[in-house]
Design an enzyme around this catalytic site. Sequence first.
Site, PDB file in Angstrom:
ATOM      1  N   SER A 280      40.486  38.237  46.393  1.00  0.00           N
ATOM      2  CA  SER A 280      41.550  39.081  45.834  1.00  0.00           C
ATOM      3  C   SER A 280      41.179  40.552  45.930  1.00  0.00           C
ATOM      4  O   SER A 280      40.198  41.007  45.325  1.00  0.00           O
ATOM      5  CB  SER A 280      41.794  38.731  44.366  1.00  0.00           C
ATOM      6  OG  SER A 280      42.606  39.741  43.779  1.00  0.00           O
TER       7      SER A 280
ATOM      8  N   HIS B 204      43.939  37.341  49.248  1.00  0.00           N
ATOM      9  CA  HIS B 204      44.826  37.233  48.086  1.00  0.00           C
ATOM     10  C   HIS B 204      45.271  38.634  47.655  1.00  0.00           C
ATOM     11  O   HIS B 204      44.458  39.514  47.429  1.00  0.00           O
ATOM     12  CB  HIS B 204      44.081  36.521  46.956  1.00  0.00           C
ATOM     13  CG  HIS B 204      44.941  36.149  45.795  1.00  0.00           C
ATOM     14  ND1 HIS B 204      45.781  35.052  45.796  1.00  0.00           N
ATOM     15  CD2 HIS B 204      45.102  36.739  44.583  1.00  0.00           C
ATOM     16  CE1 HIS B 204      46.413  34.970  44.631  1.00  0.00           C
ATOM     17  NE2 HIS B 204      46.019  35.988  43.875  1.00  0.00           N
TER      18      HIS B 204
ATOM     19  N   ASP C 242      47.486  40.696  45.005  1.00  0.00           N
ATOM     20  CA  ASP C 242      48.074  40.612  43.667  1.00  0.00           C
ATOM     21  C   ASP C 242      49.056  41.750  43.420  1.00  0.00           C
ATOM     22  O   ASP C 242      48.663  42.901  43.283  1.00  0.00           O
ATOM     23  CB  ASP C 242      46.960  40.687  42.617  1.00  0.00           C
ATOM     24  CG  ASP C 242      46.191  39.386  42.499  1.00  0.00           C
ATOM     25  OD1 ASP C 242      46.833  38.330  42.380  1.00  0.00           O
ATOM     26  OD2 ASP C 242      44.944  39.439  42.526  1.00  0.00           O
TER      27      ASP C 242
ATOM     28  N   MET D 159      51.715  43.425  40.898  1.00  0.00           N
ATOM     29  CA  MET D 159      52.054  43.458  39.464  1.00  0.00           C
ATOM     30  C   MET D 159      53.034  44.574  39.175  1.00  0.00           C
ATOM     31  O   MET D 159      52.888  45.681  39.708  1.00  0.00           O
ATOM     32  CB  MET D 159      50.790  43.699  38.642  1.00  0.00           C
ATOM     33  CG  MET D 159      49.687  42.709  38.911  1.00  0.00           C
ATOM     34  SD  MET D 159      48.250  43.094  37.922  1.00  0.00           S
ATOM     35  CE  MET D 159      47.108  41.844  38.498  1.00  0.00           C
TER      36      MET D 159
ATOM     37  N   HIS E 186      50.604  37.105  45.895  1.00  0.00           N
ATOM     38  CA  HIS E 186      50.843  36.556  44.555  1.00  0.00           C
ATOM     39  C   HIS E 186      51.724  37.538  43.782  1.00  0.00           C
ATOM     40  O   HIS E 186      51.258  38.587  43.349  1.00  0.00           O
ATOM     41  CB  HIS E 186      49.475  36.362  43.869  1.00  0.00           C
ATOM     42  CG  HIS E 186      49.551  35.853  42.471  1.00  0.00           C
ATOM     43  ND1 HIS E 186      48.469  35.870  41.619  1.00  0.00           N
ATOM     44  CD2 HIS E 186      50.580  35.306  41.755  1.00  0.00           C
ATOM     45  CE1 HIS E 186      48.822  35.360  40.450  1.00  0.00           C
ATOM     46  NE2 HIS E 186      50.095  35.021  40.503  1.00  0.00           N
TER      47      HIS E 186
ATOM     48  N   MET F  20      53.404  38.827  40.761  1.00  0.00           N
ATOM     49  CA  MET F  20      53.496  38.805  39.292  1.00  0.00           C
ATOM     50  C   MET F  20      54.545  39.829  38.905  1.00  0.00           C
ATOM     51  O   MET F  20      54.247  40.880  38.330  1.00  0.00           O
ATOM     52  CB  MET F  20      52.116  39.124  38.696  1.00  0.00           C
ATOM     53  CG  MET F  20      51.131  37.962  38.849  1.00  0.00           C
ATOM     54  SD  MET F  20      49.429  38.473  38.583  1.00  0.00           S
ATOM     55  CE  MET F  20      49.034  39.062  40.219  1.00  0.00           C
TER      56      MET F  20
ATOM     57  N   MET G  94      47.151  29.272  37.379  1.00  0.00           N
ATOM     58  CA  MET G  94      46.412  30.428  36.860  1.00  0.00           C
ATOM     59  C   MET G  94      45.366  29.959  35.852  1.00  0.00           C
ATOM     60  O   MET G  94      45.680  29.234  34.912  1.00  0.00           O
ATOM     61  CB  MET G  94      47.378  31.407  36.156  1.00  0.00           C
ATOM     62  CG  MET G  94      48.275  32.207  37.077  1.00  0.00           C
ATOM     63  SD  MET G  94      47.404  33.176  38.326  1.00  0.00           S
ATOM     64  CE  MET G  94      46.379  34.260  37.323  1.00  0.00           C
TER      65      MET G  94
ATOM     66  N   GLY H  97      47.300  39.463  35.098  1.00  0.00           N
ATOM     67  CA  GLY H  97      47.362  40.893  34.773  1.00  0.00           C
ATOM     68  C   GLY H  97      46.085  41.651  35.106  1.00  0.00           C
ATOM     69  O   GLY H  97      46.148  42.802  35.523  1.00  0.00           O
TER      70      GLY H  97
ATOM     71  N   GLY I 288      41.792  41.421  36.620  1.00  0.00           N
ATOM     72  CA  GLY I 288      40.648  40.714  37.174  1.00  0.00           C
ATOM     73  C   GLY I 288      39.519  40.700  36.149  1.00  0.00           C
ATOM     74  O   GLY I 288      39.605  41.323  35.093  1.00  0.00           O
TER      75      GLY I 288
ATOM     76  N   ASP J  48      43.272  30.551  40.372  1.00  0.00           N
ATOM     77  CA  ASP J  48      43.147  32.011  40.386  1.00  0.00           C
ATOM     78  C   ASP J  48      42.741  32.541  39.016  1.00  0.00           C
ATOM     79  O   ASP J  48      43.482  32.404  38.048  1.00  0.00           O
ATOM     80  CB  ASP J  48      44.517  32.597  40.803  1.00  0.00           C
ATOM     81  CG  ASP J  48      44.521  34.109  40.905  1.00  0.00           C
ATOM     82  OD1 ASP J  48      43.442  34.731  40.821  1.00  0.00           O
ATOM     83  OD2 ASP J  48      45.622  34.668  41.077  1.00  0.00           O
ATOM     84  N   GLY J  49      41.544  33.162  38.987  1.00  0.00           N
ATOM     85  CA  GLY J  49      41.078  33.835  37.779  1.00  0.00           C
ATOM     86  C   GLY J  49      39.763  33.281  37.270  1.00  0.00           C
ATOM     87  O   GLY J  49      39.625  32.084  37.034  1.00  0.00           O
ATOM     88  N   GLY J  50      38.770  34.154  37.152  1.00  0.00           N
ATOM     89  CA  GLY J  50      37.496  33.765  36.559  1.00  0.00           C
ATOM     90  C   GLY J  50      36.631  32.865  37.421  1.00  0.00           C
ATOM     91  O   GLY J  50      35.743  32.172  36.920  1.00  0.00           O
TER      92      GLY J  50
ATOM     93  N   GLY K 240      38.080  37.512  42.956  1.00  0.00           N
ATOM     94  CA  GLY K 240      38.166  38.973  43.056  1.00  0.00           C
ATOM     95  C   GLY K 240      36.819  39.616  42.797  1.00  0.00           C
ATOM     96  O   GLY K 240      36.107  40.004  43.735  1.00  0.00           O
ATOM     97  N   THR K 241      36.460  39.710  41.523  1.00  0.00           N
ATOM     98  CA  THR K 241      35.206  40.388  41.171  1.00  0.00           C
ATOM     99  C   THR K 241      33.980  39.659  41.729  1.00  0.00           C
ATOM    100  O   THR K 241      32.940  40.280  41.934  1.00  0.00           O
ATOM    101  CB  THR K 241      35.077  40.532  39.634  1.00  0.00           C
ATOM    102  OG1 THR K 241      35.391  39.281  39.008  1.00  0.00           O
ATOM    103  CG2 THR K 241      36.038  41.571  39.113  1.00  0.00           C
TER     104      THR K 241
HETATM  105  C1  DX5 Z   1      44.979  38.143  37.888  1.00  0.00           C
HETATM  106  C2  DX5 Z   1      45.042  38.012  39.393  1.00  0.00           C
HETATM  107  C3  DX5 Z   1      43.810  37.499  40.007  1.00  0.00           C
HETATM  108  C4  DX5 Z   1      42.592  38.379  39.840  1.00  0.00           C
HETATM  109  C5  DX5 Z   1      41.385  37.497  39.893  1.00  0.00           C
HETATM  110  O1  DX5 Z   1      46.246  38.456  37.405  1.00  0.00           O
HETATM  111  O2  DX5 Z   1      46.085  37.121  39.738  1.00  0.00           O
HETATM  112  O3  DX5 Z   1      44.011  37.229  41.376  1.00  0.00           O
HETATM  113  O4  DX5 Z   1      42.478  39.355  40.815  1.00  0.00           O
HETATM  114  O5  DX5 Z   1      40.279  38.248  39.583  1.00  0.00           O
HETATM  115  P1  DX5 Z   1      38.872  37.610  39.215  1.00  0.00           P
HETATM  116  O6  DX5 Z   1      38.449  36.740  40.347  1.00  0.00           O
HETATM  117  O7  DX5 Z   1      38.003  38.778  39.012  1.00  0.00           O
HETATM  118  O8  DX5 Z   1      39.083  36.806  37.945  1.00  0.00           O
HETATM  119 ZN    ZN Z   2      46.305  36.444  41.855  1.00  0.00          ZN
END
Ligand code: DX5
Ligand code: ZN
Length: 209
Positions: free
Chosen positions: A6, A31, A33, A35, A64, A66, A135, A140, A142, A170-172, A192-193
Amino acid sequence: MILSPSILAADFGILAEQIKRAETAGAKWLHIDVMDGHFVPNISFAMPVIASIRKYTDMFFDVHLMITEPERYIREFIKAGADGITFHIEATKKPLECIELIKKEGKSAGISVKPGTAVETIEKYLDKVDMALVMSVEPGYGGQKYIESVNSKIRYIREKMGADFNIEVDGGIDNKTIDMAMDAGANVIVAGTAVFNDDIEGSVKELLR
Ligand code: DX5
Ligand code: ZN
């Protein structure tokens, strides 16, 4: 397994370079994102950024959305270079119209649920889409912690749809939580991170191990 880094966590000043590094290390999807500050509290970026990076890579652009009422913008995201578009069931009253807009352009359609949304809300759409996005954090931001209770939703979808259906989580995601998500049945992994840090290549390789 498909890894979809991401770019939300990337350095936007050198975005193309960071994407290339992830690609060279073995990531096949990217990916993206989007928003709107309405469906989620945060605002990220939209079509112009996607069109810009489209020139630098042939990776699968996994967009993605949002955003509220995604049906208003799906065409424009496809024009900007999306290969797949995932929208949220909570964001629209017209899920079938969203799926149709995506499929009629020959793109891959995904449908997503937030952690607090029951998997049953997307059940009747699953055979019309190419992917379900579960999710594992509140959308919202990362860098949040993986919510383990979503594993049962992944399991439910995998059981219902069989082996040939894409389930994205997706997430964490990091080197530990990835095992949990994959054991539950996810095959498309967003990170992402855990990717866009000082060692992009090493991070991609470790997640793909
Ligand atoms: C959150 C996004 C994710 C986010 C994931 O709203 O949809 O894609 O970037 O970030 P990490 O991998 O750091 O949780
Ligand atoms: Zn995402």
